[in-house]
Design an enzyme around this catalytic site. Structure first.
Site, short mmCIF file in Angstrom:
data_model
loop_
_atom_site.label_atom_id
_atom_site.label_comp_id
_atom_site.label_asym_id
_atom_site.label_seq_id
_atom_site.Cartn_x
_atom_site.Cartn_y
_atom_site.Cartn_z
N ARG A 1 -5.80 -1.67 -8.36
CA ARG A 1 -4.87 -0.86 -9.15
C ARG A 1 -5.07 0.63 -8.93
O ARG A 1 -6.19 1.13 -8.93
CB ARG A 1 -5.03 -1.16 -10.64
CG ARG A 1 -4.68 -2.58 -11.05
CD ARG A 1 -4.74 -2.73 -12.57
NE ARG A 1 -6.07 -2.47 -13.10
CZ ARG A 1 -6.98 -3.42 -13.34
NH1 ARG A 1 -6.71 -4.69 -13.09
NH2 ARG A 1 -8.17 -3.10 -13.82
N LYS B 1 -3.41 12.52 4.78
CA LYS B 1 -2.08 12.00 5.02
C LYS B 1 -0.99 12.97 4.55
O LYS B 1 -1.25 13.99 3.93
CB LYS B 1 -1.91 10.64 4.32
CG LYS B 1 -2.84 9.56 4.84
CD LYS B 1 -2.64 9.32 6.34
CE LYS B 1 -3.35 8.07 6.85
NZ LYS B 1 -4.82 8.16 6.76
N HIS C 1 1.04 6.34 8.45
CA HIS C 1 1.28 7.66 9.02
C HIS C 1 2.68 8.18 8.72
O HIS C 1 3.04 9.23 9.24
CB HIS C 1 1.13 7.62 10.55
CG HIS C 1 -0.25 7.43 11.02
ND1 HIS C 1 -0.58 7.31 12.36
CD2 HIS C 1 -1.43 7.33 10.35
CE1 HIS C 1 -1.89 7.14 12.49
NE2 HIS C 1 -2.42 7.14 11.28
N ASP D 1 2.67 -1.12 9.36
CA ASP D 1 1.62 -0.18 8.99
C ASP D 1 2.25 1.21 9.07
O ASP D 1 2.31 1.83 10.14
CB ASP D 1 0.43 -0.30 9.94
CG ASP D 1 -0.71 0.65 9.58
OD1 ASP D 1 -0.46 1.65 8.88
OD2 ASP D 1 -1.85 0.40 10.03
N GLN E 1 -4.45 8.87 1.66
CA GLN E 1 -5.77 9.44 1.89
C GLN E 1 -5.65 10.95 2.11
O GLN E 1 -4.57 11.47 2.37
CB GLN E 1 -6.41 8.72 3.10
CG GLN E 1 -7.77 9.21 3.51
CD GLN E 1 -7.69 10.27 4.59
OE1 GLN E 1 -6.65 10.48 5.22
NE2 GLN E 1 -8.79 10.97 4.79
N ARG F 1 -4.40 -11.40 -12.82
CA ARG F 1 -4.09 -11.43 -14.24
C ARG F 1 -2.68 -10.91 -14.52
O ARG F 1 -2.33 -9.81 -14.10
CB ARG F 1 -5.10 -10.56 -15.00
CG ARG F 1 -5.03 -10.66 -16.50
CD ARG F 1 -6.06 -9.74 -17.12
NE ARG F 1 -6.12 -9.90 -18.58
CZ ARG F 1 -6.80 -9.11 -19.39
NH1 ARG F 1 -7.49 -8.08 -18.87
NH2 ARG F 1 -6.82 -9.32 -20.69
N TYR G 1 -7.32 -13.73 -20.85
CA TYR G 1 -8.07 -13.74 -19.61
C TYR G 1 -7.77 -14.99 -18.79
O TYR G 1 -8.66 -15.64 -18.24
CB TYR G 1 -9.58 -13.61 -19.89
CG TYR G 1 -9.89 -12.33 -20.63
CD1 TYR G 1 -9.91 -11.10 -19.99
CD2 TYR G 1 -10.11 -12.36 -22.01
CE1 TYR G 1 -10.14 -9.94 -20.68
CE2 TYR G 1 -10.35 -11.19 -22.71
CZ TYR G 1 -10.36 -9.98 -22.05
OH TYR G 1 -10.60 -8.83 -22.74
N PHE H 1 -6.00 3.14 14.07
CA PHE H 1 -7.20 3.24 13.25
C PHE H 1 -7.64 1.83 12.89
O PHE H 1 -6.81 0.94 12.65
CB PHE H 1 -6.92 4.06 12.00
CG PHE H 1 -8.14 4.32 11.16
CD1 PHE H 1 -9.16 5.12 11.65
CD2 PHE H 1 -8.28 3.75 9.91
CE1 PHE H 1 -10.31 5.36 10.89
CE2 PHE H 1 -9.41 3.98 9.15
CZ PHE H 1 -10.43 4.79 9.64
#
Length: 387
Positions: free
Chosen positions: A235, A189, A163, A160, A186, A218, A225, A89
Site C-alpha cells: 500500500r 523518475k 520510464h 513496464d 522513484q 484483506r 481479519y 533495469f
C-alpha cells in the site's frame, strides 16, 4: 566547439513547490495517514488513471512491486516464463523471478533499445505466460505487432512504463492499449515522491484481485481479519500520494518542455561524429523522454565509462547504460533460463553493443533552456574529441 570549461548549471531534480507543501499539510491534517482512512491515495489513483486513459489504477509502494503485482494477478508463478528485454533495469526480470517464474531475456531493437518483436516471437514456448515490453527511456516498441503476437499466442502483456508517464502510442495512452501497465515514482523518475509505484488495469476483475493482494489479501471493509488471498503490504501512504498529486499537476508543462528540448538535443547530438542518438518510432505521439540516450558505436566499455566520468566533471548528469540483465550475478540466483551467460549473450548482439557503448543523460537536462541545450551538445562533442 566551445572552449568554456566551467561546469554547466542545469535544473535540479526533484522539483517541488507550494503545491507539494500544501499536499503534505492536507494529508497531515486529515487525521488518517494510510489509504484505508484517508483520501489522497484514492484521489491520486483517479487523477493518474484519467491522465492515461484508464479506468482502474492502484497505487503501490514502488515500481518493482508494481511489476510484481501486475505479473502475479495475470497468473505468473512457478512453471511459467516471462519474456523480458535483455537491456533494462534488473527489476523487470526480478519481478518475475521473485514470483518463482523464469525470466527469459531477448534482444532489443538497435535504434529504439526496446523489445525486438522477432526475437520475442522466437523465445515463446508453451510455458510463456507474459511478455514485458519496457518503454526504455520513454520510447515504445512496436505495440501493434506486439499486441497481435500476444493475442495470436494467448499470452499476456505487462507494460513496464516505469520510464514513461504521459506516453502515447498513436494517440492512445497506456491505459487505452488493452494491457496492464506499471509505473515508478522513484526519486529519479519523471514524477516522484522519493519512492512509489502504480499499476493501470484494463478491467475491474484484475484491479479487485490486485487490491486484495496489495493489502495482505484483506478486503477494504474487513473487520474480522478474514484474508481472502495471499499477498503482501504494497500500500502507498497518504503523504506520498499527496506529493504525487502535486507532481502530476505540473507534469503536462514539463512533458511539453522535454519533448521540445529532446528534439533539439537529439538533432545536435546527431551532428557529432561518432554519436548515434536513440531513435523513436514515428507512431509515438507523446514521448515522455525519461532519458536522452545515445551510443558511440564501437567504443569499448572501459573507454565509455571514462567518458561518462569526464562528462560528469563538466556538469552533465551522465550515466553509463544499464548493464545487460544477464551480466549481473543477481540475475542467475533464481529463475534464470537453462542457458549459459555466453549462450544468452550470443543471441542478444544488440544488447551486448548497447551494454558497452551507450550513455544517458538525466531528464532534468531536458528542462534546461535552449541555450543550455546547445552547451550540453558542445560539452559532449568537446569531451568526446578529447577521449
Amino acid at each position: 566547439m566551445s572552449g568554456n570549461r566551467q561546469p554547466l548549471e542545469l535544473p535540479q531534480w526533484p522539483q517541488y513547490g507550494d503545491e507539494e507543501r500544501a499536499g503534505l499539510i492536507r494529508a497531515l491534517e486529515q487525521g488518517q495517514w494510510w489509504r484505508m482512512g484517508g483520501s489522497e491515495v484514492d484521489s491520486f489513483e483517479r487523477e493518474f488513471a484519467a491522465f492515461h486513459g484508464a479506468e482502474y489504477a492502484l497505487a503501490v509502494t514502488n515500481g518493482t512491486h508494481a511489476l510484481e503485482l501486475a505479473l502475479q494477478v495475470l497468473g505468473v508463478g512457478p512453471g511459467t516464463e516471462v519474456i523480458v528485454p535483455a537491456f533494462t533495469f534488473i527489476s523487470s526480470s526480478q519481478a518475475a523471478q521473485r514470483l518463482g517464474a523464469v525470466a527469459v531475456p531477448v534482444d532489443v531493437d538497435p535504434e529504439t533499445y526496446c523489445l525486438d518483436i522477432a526475437a520475442t516471437e522466437a523465445a515463446i514456448t508453451p510455458r510463456t505466460k507474459a511478455i514485458m515490453p519496457v518503454h526504455m527511456a520513454g520510447h515504445f516498441p512496436d505495440m501493434d505487432a506486439l499486441a497481435k503476437l500476444a493475442a495470436d499466442k494467448g499470452i499476456e502483456i505487462v507494460q513496464d512504463a516505469c520510464h514513461g508517464q504521459g506516453g502515447e502510442w498513436q494517440g492512445r495512452g497506456y491505459g487505452e492499449l488493452g494491457s496492464v501497465a506499471a509505473f515508478s515514482f522513484q526519486n529519479g523518475k519523471l514524477m516522484t515522491a522519493g519512492e512509489g509505484g502504480l499499476v493501470l488495469f484494463p478491467n475491474r476483475e484484475l484491479y479487485e484481485e490486485a487490491f486484495l493482494r496489495h493489502s495482505c489479501g484483506r478486503p477494504r471493509t474487513d473487520r474480522k481479519y478474514f484474508h481472502q488471498t495471499s499477498g503482501s503490504n504494497f500500500r502507498m501512504n497518504e503523504f506520498s500520494a499527496s506529493v504525487l498529486r502535486a507532481q502530476l499537476g505540473r507534469y503536462p508543462a514539463q512533458l511539453a518542455t522535454r519533448q521540445e528540448r529532446a528534439e533539439l538535443l537529439g538533432s545536435l547530438l546527431a551532428e557529432i561524429p561518432g554519436v548515434v542518438p536513440q531513435k523513436h518510432d514515428p507512431r509515438v505521439t507523446s514521448h515522455p523522454h525519461y532519458m536522452q540516450m545515445f551510443r558511440i558505436p564501437g567504443m569499448a566499455e572501459e573507454k565509455r565509462n571514462e567518458l561518462v566520468d569526464k562528462l560528469i566533471e563538466r556538469g552533465l548528469p551522465a550515466f553509463i547504460a544499464f548493464r545487460a540483465i544477464y551480466r549481473s550475478d543477481g540475475f542467475w540466483e533464481t529463475g534464470a533460463p537453462d542457458e549459459t551467460l555466453e549462450q544468452v549473450a550470443a543471441r542478444c548482439p544488440n544488447t551486448e553493443a548497447i551494454n558497452n557503448d551507450a550513455i544517458w543523460l538525466h531528464h532534468r537536462t531536458l528542462l534546461a533552456t535552449p541555450e543550455q541545450i546547445h552547451q550540453v551538445a558542445e560539452i559532449v562533442a568537446d569531451t568526446l574529441a578529447e577521449a
